[in-house]
Design an enzyme around this catalytic site. Structure first.
Site, short mmCIF file in Angstrom:
data_model
loop_
_atom_site.label_atom_id
_atom_site.label_comp_id
_atom_site.label_asym_id
_atom_site.label_seq_id
_atom_site.Cartn_x
_atom_site.Cartn_y
_atom_site.Cartn_z
N GLU A 1 0.90 -1.16 0.00
CA GLU A 1 0.00 0.00 0.00
C GLU A 1 0.92 1.20 0.00
O GLU A 1 1.61 1.46 0.99
CB GLU A 1 -0.86 0.03 1.26
CG GLU A 1 -1.81 -1.12 1.36
CD GLU A 1 -3.03 -0.76 2.20
OE1 GLU A 1 -3.61 0.31 1.96
OE2 GLU A 1 -3.36 -1.53 3.07
N CYS B 1 -2.11 9.06 2.83
CA CYS B 1 -1.81 8.65 1.46
C CYS B 1 -2.88 9.13 0.48
O CYS B 1 -2.61 9.28 -0.71
CB CYS B 1 -1.68 7.15 1.37
SG CYS B 1 -3.14 6.31 2.00
P1 NAP Z 1 8.35 4.64 4.98
O1 NAP Z 1 9.47 5.54 5.30
O2 NAP Z 1 8.38 3.89 3.72
O3 NAP Z 1 8.24 3.65 6.23
C1 NAP Z 1 7.22 2.69 6.32
C2 NAP Z 1 7.72 1.53 7.16
O4 NAP Z 1 8.77 0.88 6.45
C3 NAP Z 1 8.29 1.94 8.51
O5 NAP Z 1 7.97 0.97 9.48
C4 NAP Z 1 9.78 1.92 8.23
O6 NAP Z 1 10.57 1.72 9.38
C5 NAP Z 1 9.87 0.72 7.32
N1 NAP Z 1 11.10 0.61 6.53
C6 NAP Z 1 11.89 1.61 6.07
N2 NAP Z 1 12.95 1.08 5.40
C7 NAP Z 1 12.81 -0.27 5.46
C8 NAP Z 1 13.58 -1.37 5.00
N3 NAP Z 1 14.71 -1.20 4.32
N4 NAP Z 1 13.14 -2.63 5.24
C9 NAP Z 1 12.00 -2.83 5.93
N5 NAP Z 1 11.23 -1.82 6.42
C10 NAP Z 1 11.63 -0.56 6.17
O7 NAP Z 1 6.95 5.44 5.01
P2 NAP Z 1 6.41 6.48 6.08
O8 NAP Z 1 7.13 7.76 5.92
O9 NAP Z 1 6.36 5.86 7.44
O10 NAP Z 1 4.90 6.63 5.59
C11 NAP Z 1 4.51 7.51 4.61
C12 NAP Z 1 4.24 6.82 3.30
O11 NAP Z 1 3.28 5.79 3.48
C13 NAP Z 1 3.62 7.75 2.27
O12 NAP Z 1 4.19 7.54 1.02
C14 NAP Z 1 2.15 7.35 2.28
O13 NAP Z 1 1.46 7.67 1.09
C15 NAP Z 1 2.25 5.89 2.49
N6 NAP Z 1 0.99 5.36 3.01
C16 NAP Z 1 0.19 4.63 2.18
C17 NAP Z 1 -1.04 4.17 2.63
C18 NAP Z 1 -1.96 3.35 1.75
O14 NAP Z 1 -2.95 2.84 2.25
N7 NAP Z 1 -1.68 3.22 0.48
C19 NAP Z 1 -1.46 4.47 3.92
C20 NAP Z 1 -0.61 5.23 4.73
C21 NAP Z 1 0.61 5.66 4.27
P3 NAP Z 1 11.20 2.95 10.22
O15 NAP Z 1 10.05 3.76 10.71
O16 NAP Z 1 11.94 2.27 11.31
O17 NAP Z 1 12.08 3.70 9.26
#
Ligand code: NAP
Length: 474
Positions: A250, A284
């Site tokens: 997602e 998102c």
């Molecule tokens: P993110 O930086 O991609 O982080 C999401 C999760 O992934 C966090 O738990 C993060 O851990 C983890 N992560 C980061 N690098 C990783 C790796 N190499 N291996 C495994 N896990 C890893 O996203 P965010 O800033 O938290 O969230 C914002 C994004 O989410 C936006 O793009 C938003 O649009 C999207 N989103 C989408 C939806 C949907 O339903 N489509 C809903 C909500 C949000 P850490 O926190 O420890 O870095």
């Protein structure tokens, strides 16, 4: 056994453990320490997978799974204030929005409980081919195996619920890695699941370095499915590195909404002001690009801008606040830079308040390549641009690499249906803010242009259908 609010342990194979190291959770609003959480890594994740494997040898019957899910929904209701406050404190989410999220999580558990009791296979019409004549066949729905869940910061409760509740409904154990900035709601949910009777090992929560925990979830073959919500680059990399697993992603969006001249402009202005800036645009499906028929452009802005300027900015703990802080300093700096770079005109906002919160910002007619219109802003910023024909509006809306959700405001059913067909997004809302979603099983079957909606389908087999969700206000 739960730990205190200020110091939280990790739930690992049914035990709450400390590791000797801590992750600090700070308020995005005040910078104050909210709590310390035990920091895990590869070893803890492996232990969690071991426990999940052991526990899945003794399946939980559907009625037991449903009972636990219903109890968690009830506990979320009884402890609503505490749950909403936890979300607000760790994410800086205004209480208004945190309360909505806490209630949505109740629905998530309730729907999952219903699904847990309904999971069944189907008959295969064998005599559809000559070779099958006289034969009987049916499918059985079996749990896919251990699920690795990775969740983002922006819905620290309900997006965790989207990982945990459907997996439990399907009979799968979960190893969860919540966002490091917002692990407290996830740990609270784990506590509620445990109190609801979830036996040891069915859920472990590991907080810590993302790449370390992620590597184990990707590389350990016992983890059959990964469900990830977060940013595109991280999500696509995960999928690339786990070709043998089911991977549900997602990801993000740069949500467009088209407003026709025949629309109810008051309703559209109201919905846009609310949807573009709730939780400071950190959703998102936050409205980001608004396209308005040229005839109605000025009338829409006359209605829209005062509503944006009336939003209350400030302390997320205040029940009246509409717009609070961004998650961190990096996001704050990036968004002010993007506003500074745009070739469009800033109609309102465009700067920070005295207490350092970015004001709700509306930018008129940005250039196509401006980051505020071509990238996901994930902040309190939206753009407004006029168009001359529906075709042009659809083309502008579709000119993005994202494809999660879009919307249209019109009173003409023919226009609405045409837009629903031609907007290349997984969901299209009609006369609603584009942030509306139906939290039902079909969400897991959605997906368009590579942005799949996932999280609710862990039983096998399930066809990877492409479906469009049409949501209209009747
Ligand atoms: P993110 O930086 O991609 O982080 C999401 C999760 O992934 C966090 O738990 C993060 O851990 C983890 N992560 C980061 N690098 C990783 C790796 N190499 N291996 C495994 N896990 C890893 O996203 P965010 O800033 O938290 O969230 C914002 C994004 O989410 C936006 O793009 C938003 O649009 C999207 N989103 C989408 C939806 C949907 O339903 N489509 C809903 C909500 C949000 P850490 O926190 O420890 O870095």
């Amino acid at each position: 056994m739960a730990t205190t609010v200020a110091e939280r342990k990790l739930l690992l194979g049914g035990e709450w453990i400390e590791t000797g190291e801590w992750v600090e959770v700070r308020s995005p609003y005040s910078g104050e320490l909210v709590a310390r959480v035990a920091k895990g890594g590869a070893d803890e994740t492996r232990r969690a997978v071991d426990a999940a494997e052991r526990t899945m040898r003794e399946p939980l019957p559907a009625h037991k799974r449903a009972e636990i899910l219903v109890k968690v929904a009830g506990a979320l209701g009884r402890r609503h204030d505490e749950v909403a406050r936890t979300i607000s404190e760790e994410a800086g989410k205004p209480m208004k929005a945190a309360r909505v999220e806490a209630r949505r999580a109740m629905s998530t558990y309730t729907f999952a409980a219903v699904e847990a009791r309904k999971l069944a296979g189907e008959m295969v019409p064998m005599d559809a081919s000559q070779a099958g004549e006289g034969k009987l066949a049916f499918t059985l729905r079996r749990p896919i195996g251990i699920v690795g869940g990775i969740s983002p910061f922006n819905f620290p409760l309900n997006l965790v619920a989207h990982k945990l509740a459907p997996a439990l409904a399907a009979g799968c154990a979960v190893v969860l890695k919540p966002a490091s900035q917002t692990p407290l709601s996830a740990l609270l949910l784990a506590e509620l699941e445990e109190e609801a009777g979830l036996p040891a090992g069915w859920l472990s929560v590991v907080v810590g370095k993302a790449s370390e925990i992620g590597d184990v979830l990707i590389e350990d073959e016992r983890v059959a499915a990964l469900t990830f919500t977060g940013s595109g680059p991280v999500g696509w990399k995960l999928r690339e590195r786990a070709p043998k697993k089911r991977v549900n992603l997602e990801l993000g969006n740069a949500t467009p909404v088209v407003i026709e001249a025949d629309a109810d402009l008051d309703a559209a202005a109201q919905a846009m002001a609310a949807n573009a800036f709730a939780f400071a645009g950190q959703s998102c499906i936050s409205v980001q690009r608004i396209y308005i028929r040229r005839d109605a452009y000025d009338s829409f802005l006359e209605r829209f801008l005062p509503r944006v300027e009336a939003l209350k900015i400030g302390d997320p703990a205040d029940e009246e606040t509409d717009v609070g802080p961004l998650i961190d300093e990096d996001a704050h700096t990036r968004i002010l830079e993007w506003i500074g770079e745009t070739k469009g005109r800033v109609l309102t906002g465009g700067e920070a308040t005295d207490e350092g919160l970015i004001k709700p910002t509306v930018i008129a007619e940005p250039a196509p390549g401006d980051k505020v219109s071509s990238e996901e802003v994930f902040g309190p910023v939206c753009t407004v641009s006029p168009y001359d024909s529906l075709d042009q509006a659809i083309q502008l809306a579709n000119s993005t690499r994202y494809g999660l959700q879009a919307g249209i405001f019109t009173t003409n059913i023919r226009t609405a249906l045409e837009a629903a067909q031609t907007l290349e997004f997984g969901g299209v809302t009609i006369n609603e803010g584009a942030d509306r979603r139906a939290a039902r099983r079909h969400r897991s079957l959605g997906g368009f242009r590579g942005t799949s909606l996932g999280g609710t389908d862990y039983v096998s087999p399930s066809p990877p259908e492409l479906r469009k969700t049409l949501q209209a206000r009747c």
